[in-house]
Design an enzyme around this catalytic site. Structure first.
Site, PDB file in Angstrom:
ATOM      1  N   HIS A 180       0.011   4.433   4.315  1.00 55.46           N
ATOM      2  CA  HIS A 180      -0.629   5.081   3.175  1.00 55.46           C
ATOM      3  C   HIS A 180      -0.197   6.542   3.089  1.00 55.46           C
ATOM      4  O   HIS A 180       0.167   7.043   2.017  1.00 55.46           O
ATOM      5  CB  HIS A 180      -2.154   5.020   3.308  1.00 55.46           C
ATOM      6  CG  HIS A 180      -2.694   3.634   3.266  1.00 55.46           C
ATOM      7  ND1 HIS A 180      -4.045   3.364   3.431  1.00 55.46           N
ATOM      8  CD2 HIS A 180      -2.098   2.428   3.083  1.00 55.46           C
ATOM      9  CE1 HIS A 180      -4.249   2.052   3.344  1.00 55.46           C
ATOM     10  NE2 HIS A 180      -3.078   1.467   3.145  1.00 55.46           N
ATOM     11  N   SER A 197       0.806  -1.221   0.000  1.00 58.76           N
ATOM     12  CA  SER A 197       0.000   0.000   0.000  1.00 58.76           C
ATOM     13  C   SER A 197       0.840   1.272   0.000  1.00 58.76           C
ATOM     14  O   SER A 197       0.469   2.268  -0.625  1.00 58.76           O
ATOM     15  CB  SER A 197      -0.945   0.002   1.204  1.00 58.76           C
ATOM     16  OG  SER A 197      -1.824  -1.106   1.155  1.00 58.76           O
TER      17      SER A 197
END
Length: 238
Positions: A156, A110
């Site tokens: 993220h 991610s």
């Protein structure tokens, strides 16, 4: 390189179902655990090759497939890999800095994928195209990171920021391939010769005699050193 990264991630996940014991042994060596990062810094990146299950893998690989191919075609292999690796490491660094040294282990691509999101938004803006679609995707995924359990939103955020920074470096510092000419009125994204869009790609940026390409790599190195400094500070004050 997009395909290569995907193949590695898929192969490791497949190993979980084919040879569980071997996968567990490999995973134990690759997962990022903040408390181990100081003595085994390779985990800052290797953890991004592992996933927690099929759905986790599927989402990241789908996003990587969609965005990665476009950015790799735009940047070329070397710059694309640099962007992806720095963003992936940036995700782990942010997880360490925000969640703390005592936080649990984390896996997943991610951070790298969000880095590609951030870079794509930067390039769309500089090309004069509407960045809203990718910004909406980023926003949705940022929100999901806060409302869905077991998602490392810190990774993220870190990947997104680092990816955008690297994209600015590649986009704002123009370079030219050796021996390449420039047609009158030709344009492109600065830093990426041959890509139509903004003017300036044909020029060679120099700062104190340093070529634009060299300056790009030096600044990428500076971003990496900044992340090393953050990691060192976190462990020093933990």
């Amino acid at each position: 390189m997009t395909i290569t990264i995907m193949v590695i991630c898929v192969a490791l996940e497949a190993l979980r179902w084919i040879a569980g014991d071997l996968w567990a042994q490999i995973a134990s060596e690759l997962i990022f655990v903040p408390a181990w990062g100081l003595v085994q810094p390779y985990r800052f990146f290797t953890s991004t090759l592992l996933h927690s299950g099929i759905w986790h893998l599927a989402f990241n690989m789908y996003a990587l497939w969609l965005i990665g191919q476009q950015l790799e075609a735009l940047l070329g292999r070397a710059r694309f890999v640099t962007l992806y690796v720095l963003a992936a490491i940036g995700g782990s660094v942010a997880y360490l800095a925000i969640a703390g040294v005592e936080a649990g282990g984390v896996v997943g691509a991610s951070g790298g994928v969000f880095g590609l999101f951030g870079a794509f938004a930067v390039f769309m803006r500089l090309l004069g195209r509407d960045p809203k679609p990718i910004l909406v995707i980023i926003g949705i995924n940022v929100v999901l990171g806060f409302v869905v359990s077991n998602i490392a939103w810190q990774a993220h955020l870190g990947g997104l920021v680092v990816g955008a920074l690297v994209a600015v470096v590649f986009a704002r510092i123009p370079v030219r391939r050796a021996g390449a000419g420039r047609a009158p009125g030709a344009g492109g994204v600065p830093g990426m010769p041959g890509v139509p869009g903004l003017p300036g790609a044909g020029a060679v940026a120099r700062s104190g005699g340093i070529s634009g390409s060299t300056l790009q790599w030096l600044l990428c190195g500076a971003i990496l050193l900044a992340m090393v400094a953050i990691v060192s500070a976190v462990y020093a004050f933990a």
